[in-house]
Design a protein around this motif. Structure first.
Motif, PDB file in Angstrom:
ATOM      1  N   ALA A   1      32.321  -1.133   1.393  1.00 36.15           N
ATOM      2  CA  ALA A   1      33.250  -1.634   2.542  1.00 36.15           C
ATOM      3  C   ALA A   1      33.700  -3.014   1.945  1.00 36.15           C
ATOM      4  O   ALA A   1      34.797  -3.484   2.358  1.00 36.15           O
ATOM      5  CB  ALA A   1      32.407  -2.202   3.610  1.00 36.15           C
ATOM      6  N   ALA A   2      33.024  -3.622   0.741  1.00 32.79           N
ATOM      7  CA  ALA A   2      33.548  -4.897   0.358  1.00 32.79           C
ATOM      8  C   ALA A   2      34.454  -4.731  -0.935  1.00 32.79           C
ATOM      9  O   ALA A   2      35.114  -5.861  -1.351  1.00 32.79           O
ATOM     10  CB  ALA A   2      32.269  -5.624  -0.452  1.00 32.79           C
ATOM     11  N   LEU A   3      34.932  -3.484  -1.280  1.00 34.80           N
ATOM     12  CA  LEU A   3      35.728  -3.175  -2.254  1.00 34.80           C
ATOM     13  C   LEU A   3      37.126  -3.156  -1.854  1.00 34.80           C
ATOM     14  O   LEU A   3      37.522  -2.547  -0.710  1.00 34.80           O
ATOM     15  CB  LEU A   3      35.231  -2.027  -3.139  1.00 34.80           C
ATOM     16  N   ASP A   4      38.192  -3.374  -2.813  1.00 32.04           N
ATOM     17  CA  ASP A   4      39.481  -3.182  -2.405  1.00 32.04           C
ATOM     18  C   ASP A   4      39.903  -1.535  -2.345  1.00 32.04           C
ATOM     19  O   ASP A   4      38.904  -0.896  -3.068  1.00 32.04           O
ATOM     20  CB  ASP A   4      40.349  -3.998  -3.103  1.00 32.04           C
ATOM     21  N   LEU A   5      41.022  -1.327  -1.898  1.00 30.31           N
ATOM     22  CA  LEU A   5      41.121   0.120  -1.764  1.00 30.31           C
ATOM     23  C   LEU A   5      41.374   1.053  -3.171  1.00 30.31           C
ATOM     24  O   LEU A   5      40.574   2.170  -3.104  1.00 30.31           O
ATOM     25  CB  LEU A   5      42.764   0.240  -1.130  1.00 30.31           C
TER      26      LEU A   5
ATOM     27  N   LEU B   1      39.650   0.470  -6.014  1.00 33.33           N
ATOM     28  CA  LEU B   1      38.434   0.296  -6.570  1.00 33.33           C
ATOM     29  C   LEU B   1      37.460   1.358  -5.679  1.00 33.33           C
ATOM     30  O   LEU B   1      36.559   2.034  -5.979  1.00 33.33           O
ATOM     31  CB  LEU B   1      37.696  -1.097  -6.275  1.00 33.33           C
ATOM     32  N   ARG B   2      37.602   1.099  -4.169  1.00 30.62           N
ATOM     33  CA  ARG B   2      37.007   2.120  -3.371  1.00 30.62           C
ATOM     34  C   ARG B   2      37.363   3.669  -3.627  1.00 30.62           C
ATOM     35  O   ARG B   2      36.154   4.141  -3.511  1.00 30.62           O
ATOM     36  CB  ARG B   2      37.403   1.886  -1.958  1.00 30.62           C
ATOM     37  N   GLN B   3      38.621   3.862  -3.751  1.00 28.43           N
ATOM     38  CA  GLN B   3      38.766   5.285  -4.168  1.00 28.43           C
ATOM     39  C   GLN B   3      38.343   5.610  -5.585  1.00 28.43           C
ATOM     40  O   GLN B   3      37.817   6.932  -5.565  1.00 28.43           O
ATOM     41  CB  GLN B   3      40.269   5.256  -4.364  1.00 28.43           C
ATOM     42  N   HIS B   4      38.076   4.789  -6.582  1.00 24.54           N
ATOM     43  CA  HIS B   4      37.478   5.178  -7.697  1.00 24.54           C
ATOM     44  C   HIS B   4      36.144   5.356  -7.712  1.00 24.54           C
ATOM     45  O   HIS B   4      35.470   6.202  -8.011  1.00 24.54           O
ATOM     46  CB  HIS B   4      37.710   3.971  -8.871  1.00 24.54           C
ATOM     47  N   MET B   5      35.402   4.528  -6.866  1.00 24.83           N
ATOM     48  CA  MET B   5      33.767   4.462  -6.498  1.00 24.83           C
ATOM     49  C   MET B   5      33.501   5.700  -5.536  1.00 24.83           C
ATOM     50  O   MET B   5      32.477   6.484  -5.971  1.00 24.83           O
ATOM     51  CB  MET B   5      33.314   3.232  -5.813  1.00 24.83           C
ATOM     52  N   LEU B   6      34.312   6.357  -4.944  1.00 26.15           N
ATOM     53  CA  LEU B   6      34.043   7.559  -4.303  1.00 26.15           C
ATOM     54  C   LEU B   6      33.912   8.737  -5.299  1.00 26.15           C
ATOM     55  O   LEU B   6      32.847   9.408  -4.955  1.00 26.15           O
ATOM     56  CB  LEU B   6      35.276   8.027  -3.303  1.00 26.15           C
ATOM     57  N   LEU B   7      34.640   8.707  -6.193  1.00 22.87           N
ATOM     58  CA  LEU B   7      34.527   9.885  -7.388  1.00 22.87           C
ATOM     59  C   LEU B   7      33.427   9.496  -8.074  1.00 22.87           C
ATOM     60  O   LEU B   7      32.485  10.330  -8.443  1.00 22.87           O
ATOM     61  CB  LEU B   7      35.701   9.678  -8.217  1.00 22.87           C
ATOM     62  N   GLU B   8      32.824   8.290  -8.418  1.00 21.39           N
ATOM     63  CA  GLU B   8      31.703   7.918  -9.170  1.00 21.39           C
ATOM     64  C   GLU B   8      30.281   8.348  -8.367  1.00 21.39           C
ATOM     65  O   GLU B   8      29.523   8.925  -8.882  1.00 21.39           O
ATOM     66  CB  GLU B   8      31.896   6.327  -9.663  1.00 21.39           C
ATOM     67  N   LEU B   9      30.597   8.034  -6.937  1.00 23.42           N
ATOM     68  CA  LEU B   9      29.385   8.268  -6.314  1.00 23.42           C
ATOM     69  C   LEU B   9      29.263   9.833  -6.239  1.00 23.42           C
ATOM     70  O   LEU B   9      27.836  10.362  -5.938  1.00 23.42           O
ATOM     71  CB  LEU B   9      29.460   7.916  -4.816  1.00 23.42           C
TER      72      LEU B   9
END
Length: 369
Positions: free
Chosen positions: A164-168, A170-178
């Protein structure tokens, strides 16, 4: 219970007059990426906190691998939580942050070094090991928080709105990493979010929660394409609702009469009878918008209505249209799969046609709104 990995058995939690979780029964499979999805205040975080041991149910029990953990304190559960604010120790290096729980458990030094180095490599931060949290980006901090929670190999990893604290971007990138991290470690992830896109992207299954109850539990595609209620249909993505009465049934199809609107043909998957009320959900991407009506040979099998364009939003991948047809407002999406600048554009106040196949609508029980 012994054959189920994680079980919430008729769990209820109240805060004064508010029932945050209302008689929830839920089973999560071992190794599953499972999401609790719903609006703020629906009870999803309360479920997570009860599993973590930070809240105790007023009634019902929680089982993990056949063991009743309802009354266990947090430090006796092999359940770890990742929060959206990371909660890293600012005066410790990244390496020491990750090693903290292992040192607390008095693990052998060689084992600590092996595990920390292994998980740093997995999250691709080996070269950042001796930095401090304030020297990392938001995405790197989130990866460290996840690594710290995973390093002593919990049975379940709880993720409470972790992006929730990440920008759009970075959030999309972190989805792949998760997703990659989950595949690598094979641990059960229980993910809490109000963001439908996150849940749809990551989850094996999703429980959609509303007012403390599970409205639907299924795989993402089923929840999107076959919602069980008006709430689920509206919360998961955008949709158009056509509310009316069944006026005739023709084999597998029926005709719905909405007030002030022509009859709509729909697949009668619920086997409804004449006179019953229904809400028909039609997703905007299912609706075509054209300046001319579809070919006559298709006219008998599709719903076609003259409309007027009221608003247009171009969003690169697609254009979204808001239209009026009779007395109803309709939203439609037009994907841009080809270069369109040489085509005749649809613009504001154009007289157009909207149309969709009867199979592309999904009926949900009628509700008062």
């Amino acid at each position: 219970m012994n054959n189920d990995f994680l079980v919430f058995d008729h769990v209820t939690k109240r805060f004064g007059a508010l029932t945050a979780v209302n008689d929830v029964c839920l089973t999560v499979n071992k190794g599953e990426f499972f999401s609790l999805l719903g609006p703020s205040g629906c009870g999803k975080t309360t479920l997570l906190r009860m599993l973590g041991g930070f809240e105790r149910p007023d009634s019902g029990r929680i089982y993990l691998e056949g063991k009743d953990i309802t009354d266990l304190p947090p430090n006796q559960r092999r359940v770890h939580t990742v929060f959206q604010n990371y909660a890293l120790f600012p005066t410790m290096t990244i390496w020491d942050n990750i090693a903290f729980s292992l040192k607390l458990a008095k693990k052998p030094k060689a084992e600590i070094e092996e595990r920390v180095d292994e998980i740093l490599e997995m999250i691709q931060l080996s070269d950042q090991a001796w930095k401090y949290p304030n020297q990392l980006s938001g995405g790197q901090k989130q990866r460290v928080a996840i690594a710290r929670a995973l390093v002593d190999r919990p049975q379940v990893l709880l993720l409470d709105e972790p992006l929730a604290a990440l920008d759009l971007k970075l959030r999309q990138h972190m989805l792949l990493e998760l997703d990659t991290i989950h595949d690598q470690v094979g641990i059960t992830f229980l993910y809490v979010t109000h963001d439908q896109g996150e849940a749809m992207s990551l989850s094996d299954r999703i429980a959609v929660i509303n007012r403390g109850k599970i409205e639907q539990l299924d795989v993402p595609a089923k929840i999107y394409e076959a919602p069980s209620s008006r709430f689920v249909a509206s919360f998961i993505g955008d949709t158009n609702f056509f509310s009316g009465e069944i006026v005739s049934v023709d084999g597998d199809y029926c005709f719905i009469q909405c007030e002030g609107f022509p009859q709509i043909k729909a697949y009668n998957d619920r086997e409804l009878k004449v006179g019953q009320q229904i809400d028909l959900s039609v997703r905007p991407e299912k609706i075509r918008v054209t300046l001319t009506p579809p070919p006559p040979e298709k006219g008998a099998s599709i719903n076609v209505y003259p409309s007027k364009v009221k608003d247009i939003v171009y969003q690169g991948v697609y254009t979204k249209y808001w239209l009026t047809s009779s007395n109803l407002q309709i939203a439609a999406l037009k994907p841009h799969s080809r270069f369109l600048l040489d085509q005749e554009a649809i613009t504001w106040n154009d007289e157009v046609f909207v149309w969709w196949h009867p199979d592309d609508g999904y009926m949900v029980p009628s509700e008062q709104v």
